[in-house]
Motif scaffolding. Structure first.
Motif: not given
Length: 64
Positions: A18-25, A27-34, A56-64
């Motif tokens: 689900g989108r909430n789990a993917l966002i969390n995953f 974000q963790q990957q981003q903190q690890a250098g992804l 476009c509506e929910f996930i991408i805005p979390q990573f700008r």
């Protein structure tokens, strides 16, 4: 997944969740250098345009 809270499932070369789990995953990957990811919507059971709209509506805005 249509269930926004479905946990991330790893299966072979792809992940599903689900989108909430993917966002969390991711974000963790981003903190690890992804710094980027490649998405292939082909294996989805949902219509691609619906999935892309949700990204476009929910996930991408979390990573700008």
């Amino acid at each position: 997944s249509e269930n926004i809270d479905e946990p991330v499932l790893f299966s072979g070369n792809y992940i599903r969740g689900g989108r909430n789990a993917l966002i969390n995953f991711w974000q963790q990957q981003q903190q690890a250098g992804l710094s980027h990811a490649v998405l292939n919507p082909k294996p989805t059971r949902r219509p691609a345009d619906e999935m892309i709209q949700e990204f476009c509506e929910f996930i991408i805005p979390q990573f700008r």
